[in-house]
Scaffold this motif. Sequence first.
Motif, PDB file in Angstrom:
ATOM      1  N   LEU A 149       0.839  -1.091  -0.061  1.00  0.00           N
ATOM      2  CA  LEU A 149      -0.106   0.252   0.068  1.00  0.00           C
ATOM      3  C   LEU A 149       0.892   1.804  -0.151  1.00  0.00           C
ATOM      4  O   LEU A 149       0.604   2.676  -0.753  1.00  0.00           O
ATOM      5  N   GLU A 150       1.904   0.971   0.733  1.00  0.00           N
ATOM      6  CA  GLU A 150       2.619   2.572   0.888  1.00  0.00           C
ATOM      7  C   GLU A 150       3.561   2.720  -0.310  1.00  0.00           C
ATOM      8  O   GLU A 150       4.489   3.892  -0.155  1.00  0.00           O
ATOM      9  N   HIS A 151       3.405   1.665  -1.196  1.00  0.00           N
ATOM     10  CA  HIS A 151       4.392   2.369  -3.002  1.00  0.00           C
ATOM     11  C   HIS A 151       3.466   1.949  -3.729  1.00  0.00           C
ATOM     12  O   HIS A 151       4.145   2.766  -4.802  1.00  0.00           O
ATOM     13  N   LEU A 152       1.550   2.632  -3.224  1.00  0.00           N
ATOM     14  CA  LEU A 152       1.059   2.451  -4.529  1.00  0.00           C
ATOM     15  C   LEU A 152       0.787   4.340  -5.449  1.00  0.00           C
ATOM     16  O   LEU A 152       0.777   5.385  -4.289  1.00  0.00           O
ATOM     17  N   SER A 153       0.380   4.341  -6.321  1.00  0.00           N
ATOM     18  CA  SER A 153       0.806   5.716  -6.926  1.00  0.00           C
ATOM     19  C   SER A 153      -1.015   6.252  -6.901  1.00  0.00           C
ATOM     20  O   SER A 153      -1.402   5.102  -7.105  1.00  0.00           O
ATOM     21  N   PRO A 154      -1.495   7.881  -7.024  1.00  0.00           N
ATOM     22  CA  PRO A 154      -2.294   7.488  -6.980  1.00  0.00           C
ATOM     23  C   PRO A 154      -3.490   7.038  -8.269  1.00  0.00           C
ATOM     24  O   PRO A 154      -4.170   6.436  -8.097  1.00  0.00           O
ATOM     25  N   ALA A 155      -2.850   6.296  -9.635  1.00  0.00           N
ATOM     26  CA  ALA A 155      -3.083   5.807 -10.666  1.00  0.00           C
ATOM     27  C   ALA A 155      -3.567   4.586 -10.162  1.00  0.00           C
ATOM     28  O   ALA A 155      -4.179   3.806 -10.709  1.00  0.00           O
ATOM     29  N   ASP A 156      -2.097   3.573  -9.481  1.00  0.00           N
ATOM     30  CA  ASP A 156      -3.013   2.630  -8.433  1.00  0.00           C
ATOM     31  C   ASP A 156      -3.671   3.021  -8.345  1.00  0.00           C
ATOM     32  O   ASP A 156      -4.373   1.811  -8.396  1.00  0.00           O
ATOM     33  N   PHE A 157      -3.940   3.202  -6.638  1.00  0.00           N
ATOM     34  CA  PHE A 157      -5.288   3.277  -6.214  1.00  0.00           C
ATOM     35  C   PHE A 157      -6.633   3.363  -7.736  1.00  0.00           C
ATOM     36  O   PHE A 157      -7.681   2.797  -7.116  1.00  0.00           O
ATOM     37  N   ALA A 158      -6.248   3.888  -8.813  1.00  0.00           N
ATOM     38  CA  ALA A 158      -7.591   4.534  -9.646  1.00  0.00           C
ATOM     39  C   ALA A 158      -8.088   2.699  -9.531  1.00  0.00           C
ATOM     40  O   ALA A 158      -9.033   2.627 -10.658  1.00  0.00           O
ATOM     41  N   ARG A 159      -7.031   1.290  -9.763  1.00  0.00           N
ATOM     42  CA  ARG A 159      -7.026   0.515 -10.491  1.00  0.00           C
ATOM     43  C   ARG A 159      -8.390   0.552 -10.304  1.00  0.00           C
ATOM     44  O   ARG A 159      -9.184  -0.284  -8.973  1.00  0.00           O
ATOM     45  N   THR A 160      -8.707  -0.844 -11.317  1.00  0.00           N
ATOM     46  CA  THR A 160     -10.332  -1.399 -11.008  1.00  0.00           C
ATOM     47  C   THR A 160     -10.829  -2.740 -10.795  1.00  0.00           C
ATOM     48  O   THR A 160      -9.270  -3.632 -11.314  1.00  0.00           O
ATOM     49  N   LEU A 161     -11.105  -3.591 -10.009  1.00  0.00           N
ATOM     50  CA  LEU A 161     -11.472  -4.935 -10.365  1.00  0.00           C
ATOM     51  C   LEU A 161     -13.450  -5.108 -10.377  1.00  0.00           C
ATOM     52  O   LEU A 161     -13.901  -4.133  -9.780  1.00  0.00           O
ATOM     53  N   LEU A 162     -13.413  -6.121 -11.008  1.00  0.00           N
ATOM     54  CA  LEU A 162     -15.014  -6.298 -10.991  1.00  0.00           C
ATOM     55  C   LEU A 162     -15.599  -7.618 -10.244  1.00  0.00           C
ATOM     56  O   LEU A 162     -14.449  -8.466  -9.352  1.00  0.00           O
ATOM     57  N   HIS A 163     -16.519  -6.903  -8.942  1.00  0.00           N
ATOM     58  CA  HIS A 163     -16.795  -8.148  -8.268  1.00  0.00           C
ATOM     59  C   HIS A 163     -18.136  -8.397  -8.198  1.00  0.00           C
ATOM     60  O   HIS A 163     -19.072  -7.680  -8.859  1.00  0.00           O
ATOM     61  N   PRO A 164     -18.682  -9.883  -8.389  1.00  0.00           N
ATOM     62  CA  PRO A 164     -19.944 -10.285  -8.885  1.00  0.00           C
ATOM     63  C   PRO A 164     -21.491  -9.843  -8.579  1.00  0.00           C
ATOM     64  O   PRO A 164     -21.742  -9.891  -9.428  1.00  0.00           O
ATOM     65  N   GLU A 165     -20.636  -9.576  -7.384  1.00  0.00           N
ATOM     66  CA  GLU A 165     -22.608  -9.334  -6.637  1.00  0.00           C
ATOM     67  C   GLU A 165     -21.937  -7.505  -6.466  1.00  0.00           C
ATOM     68  O   GLU A 165     -22.952  -6.829  -6.337  1.00  0.00           O
ATOM     69  N   SER A 166     -20.953  -7.026  -6.507  1.00  0.00           N
ATOM     70  CA  SER A 166     -20.742  -5.471  -6.290  1.00  0.00           C
ATOM     71  C   SER A 166     -20.394  -4.723  -7.353  1.00  0.00           C
ATOM     72  O   SER A 166     -20.309  -2.939  -7.057  1.00  0.00           O
ATOM     73  N   GLY A 167     -20.530  -5.758  -8.440  1.00  0.00           N
ATOM     74  CA  GLY A 167     -19.824  -4.410  -9.661  1.00  0.00           C
ATOM     75  C   GLY A 167     -18.518  -4.013  -9.397  1.00  0.00           C
ATOM     76  O   GLY A 167     -17.622  -4.319  -8.759  1.00  0.00           O
ATOM     77  N   THR A 168     -17.515  -2.815 -10.420  1.00  0.00           N
ATOM     78  CA  THR A 168     -16.696  -2.430 -10.192  1.00  0.00           C
ATOM     79  C   THR A 168     -16.125  -1.210  -8.978  1.00  0.00           C
ATOM     80  O   THR A 168     -16.658  -0.882  -9.181  1.00  0.00           O
TER      81      THR A 168
END
Length: 198
Positions: A149-168
């Motif tokens: 977490l400490e090495h992530l950039s703002p662009a990294d935190f904007a990356r997405t995943l898809l949860h089958p129940e909750s969406g993107t």
Amino acid sequence: MNNQAGKKIGNSTGIFLLSFERELMEDLRYPIGPFQPKSPLTESERKQLIRQIAETPSLLRKAIANLDDAKLDTPYRPGGWTVRQVVHHLPDSHLNSYVRFKLALTEHEPTIRPYEQQQWAEMPEAKNAPVDISLDLLETLHRRWVIVLEHLSPADFARTLLHPESGTMNLDRLLQLYAWHGRHHVAHITELRKRNGW
């Protein structure tokens, strides 16, 4: 006339008590309030959330300090998990989250797999195993996770995943969710201790 008035008072009292019980149950379920994500996050907010994730293992260890088996096997609310199940649930949940972060950071919007947390909490080790196993696991896991977490950039935190129940959802939302999740479950235990004078 008096009987009718009595019935009305009785009914309204009954409704009030049911409403009070529901409110109390909600309070017991959400001692720090329900999860409420914010968007966008500032850099300083992210740092604060990462700090909360880093602190979760020590806060959990402190929350259960000096509890004997009888207390560890006490539900934190009527119909809820025992303290022991809550302790074992945290690394179960946060291991899943850690993997989700890594998938989102290394793949393009991966579809993640939900898990049946209620059924996991009913498994033999979640109901009976010594809590030290999960305290140690959570501590080690969070040390690894915080480095990521400490090495992530703002662009990294904007990356997405898809949860089958909750969406993107993006990693900013997951960061908030799991910082809240740790505090939420620690509060289940600390509030139980206050109510029971432990």
